[in-house]
Design an enzyme around this catalytic site. Structure first.
Site, PDB file in Angstrom:
ATOM      1  N   HIS A 160     -15.299   3.924 -14.986  1.00 19.11           N
ATOM      2  CA  HIS A 160     -15.087   3.096 -13.795  1.00 19.11           C
ATOM      3  C   HIS A 160     -16.292   2.224 -13.490  1.00 19.11           C
ATOM      4  CE1 HIS A 160     -14.511   2.606  -9.276  1.00 19.11           C
ATOM      5  NE2 HIS A 160     -13.357   2.197  -9.752  1.00 19.11           N
ATOM      6  N   ARG A 185     -14.256   2.394   4.521  1.00 19.80           N
ATOM      7  CA  ARG A 185     -13.078   1.561   4.735  1.00 19.80           C
ATOM      8  C   ARG A 185     -11.792   2.365   4.797  1.00 19.80           C
ATOM      9  NH1 ARG A 185     -11.760  -0.947  -0.285  1.00 19.80           N
ATOM     10  NH2 ARG A 185     -10.022   0.491  -0.448  1.00 19.80           N
ATOM     11  N   ARG A 244      -5.266   2.520 -13.319  1.00 17.01           N
ATOM     12  CA  ARG A 244      -3.915   2.684 -12.783  1.00 17.01           C
ATOM     13  C   ARG A 244      -3.235   1.344 -12.491  1.00 17.01           C
ATOM     14  NH1 ARG A 244      -4.536   6.450  -8.432  1.00 17.01           N
ATOM     15  NH2 ARG A 244      -4.232   8.118  -9.933  1.00 17.01           N
ATOM     16  N   ARG A 256     -10.812  -3.421 -14.711  1.00 17.57           N
ATOM     17  CA  ARG A 256      -9.700  -4.333 -14.388  1.00 17.57           C
ATOM     18  C   ARG A 256     -10.216  -5.748 -14.545  1.00 17.57           C
ATOM     19  NH1 ARG A 256      -5.968  -1.037 -11.680  1.00 17.57           N
ATOM     20  NH2 ARG A 256      -6.885   0.570 -10.346  1.00 17.57           N
ATOM     21  N   ASN A 280       0.831  -1.207   0.000  1.00 24.57           N
ATOM     22  CA  ASN A 280       0.000   0.000   0.000  1.00 24.57           C
ATOM     23  C   ASN A 280       0.864   1.255   0.000  1.00 24.57           C
ATOM     24  OD1 ASN A 280      -2.350  -1.490   0.044  1.00 24.57           O
ATOM     25  ND2 ASN A 280      -2.780  -1.149   2.208  1.00 24.57           N
ATOM     26  N   TYR A 306     -12.308  -9.712  -2.457  1.00 27.45           N
ATOM     27  CA  TYR A 306     -12.937  -8.392  -2.361  1.00 27.45           C
ATOM     28  C   TYR A 306     -14.395  -8.604  -2.000  1.00 27.45           C
ATOM     29  CZ  TYR A 306      -9.213  -5.637  -4.636  1.00 27.45           C
ATOM     30  OH  TYR A 306      -8.035  -4.999  -4.946  1.00 27.45           O
ATOM     31  N   HIS A 360     -15.200  -3.535  -0.289  1.00 27.27           N
ATOM     32  CA  HIS A 360     -15.161  -2.790  -1.549  1.00 27.27           C
ATOM     33  C   HIS A 360     -16.544  -2.363  -2.032  1.00 27.27           C
ATOM     34  CE1 HIS A 360     -14.114  -2.355  -5.977  1.00 27.27           C
ATOM     35  NE2 HIS A 360     -13.140  -1.681  -5.400  1.00 27.27           N
TER      36      HIS A 360
END
Length: 691
Positions: free
Chosen positions: A439, A568, A409, A379, A52, A472, A596
């Site tokens: 997104h 979160r 990214r 993704r 992270n 997730y 998520h």
């Protein structure tokens, strides 16, 4: 009591975004420090904390440093901090955390691993027999690929790649006694921890195998010193889409330039002498605040390999997602027939992504009645069954249109490969709308049923990635509601063509209607409260940063609306402040699964409304991305989502409460109170539903 206008302009009412993110990563680290967490899971959290931080420096710190270089005293954040002050604050907040992580690993976790017969040893701890093995390993696996690079007037300081582990080596000519400096890169394609075959679960760091055999690289020289170091570079891409004739070519060019981004962090052994340290700082073009002295192993992100050891007794109990009970009961029935009967809501990873969303796309690819498939991909996994199904659909003669977000990214190169593969198979591939990231997680299937066309949709909170769907926590809706189908059709026309759709029937779509609709929903709760109804909102998301939304939440709190926020990560709102936000509570859950999902609940005067989707309350989600939030209208699904929220709010093991000061306090069961871990509860429920 401050009014709405005063709040929206007053920086004291907002936590700093970057410091809030650091507080989030501190909660991640705490899971690695907590003795209640299984041993190898603690190792995993140590690795995640480091990984992270890598991304934080590559993106957030790098961006702040660019702003500091261009306009040092321009106010950068909603809490009034300049770029210079923010960098200082980041360094001050991170330094003790990094020290704590490494000291805890060296002096506690490493010993606990040893007690479990998992040994991460130093080279000097081994006997001659093992030294002989490692020397042979060095010559067989390492020596041919190592390239020592001298640094002197004839040899300029070498390029050092991002996130690479290196050795700073000082050697001495045995004839002239002259000292020289060299750099040796530790190969990243080999395991960071070398296993000892005769000793189960025993490892030696790769850099130590190299450092204790350096004489082979510097023949005729005496090895005086060697110190590991690691750098982090700016990895943010800078694409001028208005000037790009070919987005893929422009992106590929930026990816090549990315390798040479400015250095933003140096991690170095705390034992490194001042002269070597100073030389590295000078050569890398950084300042003292960019340096993190490491007590022990440099680069603990590589501990993930240790966390994956096949030792289940030191891990969480394994979890295998179960099939949604409705799909389990109809496993031999066409999935479109099931969706026609009822909307389906999925809670991953408790309920299987493979047997639901993936099945939906796979069946659509081969169903002779399906005419078209339209999908967004932000993704996906390296060997994506979703992508293979889309290719198969195109080969079966269906019209397939896929929006691939090239600018996701750190997945840019992977997405370029998938885009080309899809195009080569005859799929219509588009890259979205200029200057906006796409997104949203949406899929639309058009099916011929008799004399009419029926649209089937999936709208989710997570990516179409079967691998991340295993860890997730996300939600997804399968529906064939006409109004949602019409909205998604309009959205895909907007994404693939020149449509400028400005209105949607049911969906909240960013950047067109979402901000306005969320403001209306919050204002409506304020009006209900003024009308005598006890209004209530529960909002679950990854990040809460947007100052306009935060100011409106303060206004709602001052009106008496009760607000529970489950955030979160970053959260810039200041809760529980008298006269401002005493009706706002903020909690965060950090557990084995990454929280998520996004859920938005509004009591709405007794006619409750609830939504799910891809957007957080951040300016980028609301203003510069294509996002979709969908209402959930089936009463049984509304109750299901409300139960998810209630169970999460009751967590007293992995939940943290945000204090008015910006610190977080971890919850613990009160005396006599049973421990309730929300994620464990969801697993138990899924098992019961599956039976």
């Amino acid at each position: 009591m401050p009014n709405h206008q005063e709040v929206s302009k007053n920086s004291e009412y907002y936590f700093n975004r970057e410091l809030s993110w650091i507080a989030f990563n501190q909660r991640v680290l705490q899971e690695g420090l907590d003795s209640r967490t299984p041993l190898l899971e603690r190792v995993k959290f140590f690795s995640i904390f480091s990984s992270n931080l890598d991304e934080f420096f590559m993106v957030r710190v790098a961006g702040t440093k660019k702003k500091k270089a261009s306009e040092d005293e321009v106010i950068l954040t909603d809490d009034g901090i300049t770029a210079h002050d923010q960098l200082q604050a980041v360094y001050k907040a991170l330094l003790p955390l990094v020290r704590k992580q490494h000291q805890s690993f060296e002096y506690h976790l490493r010993n606990e691993l040893k007690q479990a017969n998992i040994h991460i040893l130093n080279y000097t701890d081994l006997d001659c027999k093992h030294h002989h093995y490692l020397k042979q390993y060095f010559y067989d696996k390492l020596f041919p690929v190592l390239t020592p690079l001298a640094v002197d007037p004839a040899h300029p300081f070498p390029y050092i790649s991002n996130l690479s582990l290196n050795l700073a080596v000082v050697v001495q000519d045995q004839e002239t006694q002259e000292k020289f400096f060299a750099r040796v890169k530790v190969p990243h394609l080999l395991p960071r921890f070398v296993s000892i075959p005769t000793e189960p679960n025993t490892f030696v760091p790769l850099e130590q195998v190299i450092s204790h055999n350096l004489e082979a690289l510097f023949s005729g020289m005496a090895i005086l010193e060697y110190y590991p170091f690691r750098i982090t570079r700016d990895a943010e891409l800078d694409i001028e889409e208005d000037e790009a004739d070919d987005l893929i070519s422009a992106l590929q060019a930026e990816l090549r330039k990315q390798k040479f981004g400015a250095v933003v962090r140096l991690e170095i052994s705390a034992q490194t002498p001042q002269d070597i340290r100073a030389n590295l700082i000078k050569q890398l073009g950084i300042c003292e605040e960019d340096v993190y002295d490491i007590d022990g192993l440099v680069g603990l992100g590589d501990l993930m390999a240790i966390a994956f050891l096949p030792l289940p007794q030191y891990k969480d109990h394994p979890w295998r997602s179960v099939t949604h009970p409705v799909l389990k009961a109809n496993d031999s029935v066409n999935i479109f027939e099931v969706i026609r009967k009822q909307d389906l809501l999925f809670h991953h990873p408790y309920q299987s992504f493979t047997s639901s969303v993936q099945r939906f796309i796979e069946e659509a690819a081969v169903d002779p009645q399906v005419l078209a498939i339209k999908q967004t991909l932000y993704r996906t996994s390296g060997d994506s069954p979703i992508v293979h199904s889309l290719i198969q659909a195109a080969e079966n003669g269906k019209q397939v249109a896929v929006l691939v977000e090239l600018k996701a990214r750190f997945d840019e190169a992977n997405n370029i490969l998938w885009a080309k593969k899809l195009e080569n198979a005859g799929v219509h591939v588009v890259y979205g709308i200029k200057n906006l990231k796409t997104h949203t997680k949406t899929a639309l299937v058009v099916r011929q049923e008799g004399d009419r066309l029926v649209r089937y949709m999936h709208i989710g909170t997570g990516n179409y990635n079967p691998k991340t769907a295993r860890f997730y926590s996300d939600l997804g809706l399968l529906t064939c509601r006409d109004d949602i189908g019409a909205d998604l059709t309009d959205l895909f026309n907007h994404l693939t063509g020149y449509s400028r759709q400005q209105n949607y029937r049911k969906l909240l779509v960013a950047p067109v209607t979402m901000r306005k609709r969320f403001i209306e929903l919050i204002e409506r709760e304020i009006q209900h409260q003024h009308s005598g109804y006890d209004s209530y909102m529960i909002i679950k998301m990854n990040s809460l940063v947007d100052p306009e939304i935060i100011a409106l939440l303060y206004k709602a709190s001052q009106a008496g609306v009760k607000i529970d926020l489950i955030v979160r990560g970053m959260c810039c709102i200041r809760p529980q402040v008298e006269g401002l936000s005493e009706n706002i509570k903020v909690m965060s859950v950090i557990g084995r699964f990454l929280e998520h999902s996004r859920i938005f609940y509004f009591s709405n005067g007794g006619e409750e409304q609830i939504f799910i989707g891809s957007a957080d309350w951040m300016p980028r989600n609301l203003d510069t991305r294509v996002e979709v939030i969908t209402p959930i209208e089936a009463p049984e699904l509304i109750q299901e989502l409300r139960q998810i929220l209630d169970i999460t709010l009751a967590d007293n093991r992995q939940a943290w409460d945000l204090n008015p000061s910006g610190t977080y306090t971890q919850r613990h069961p009160h005396d006599g109170e049973p421990e309730l871990t929300s994620q464990n509860r969801f697993m138990s429920q899924a098992r019961l539903d599956f039976v």
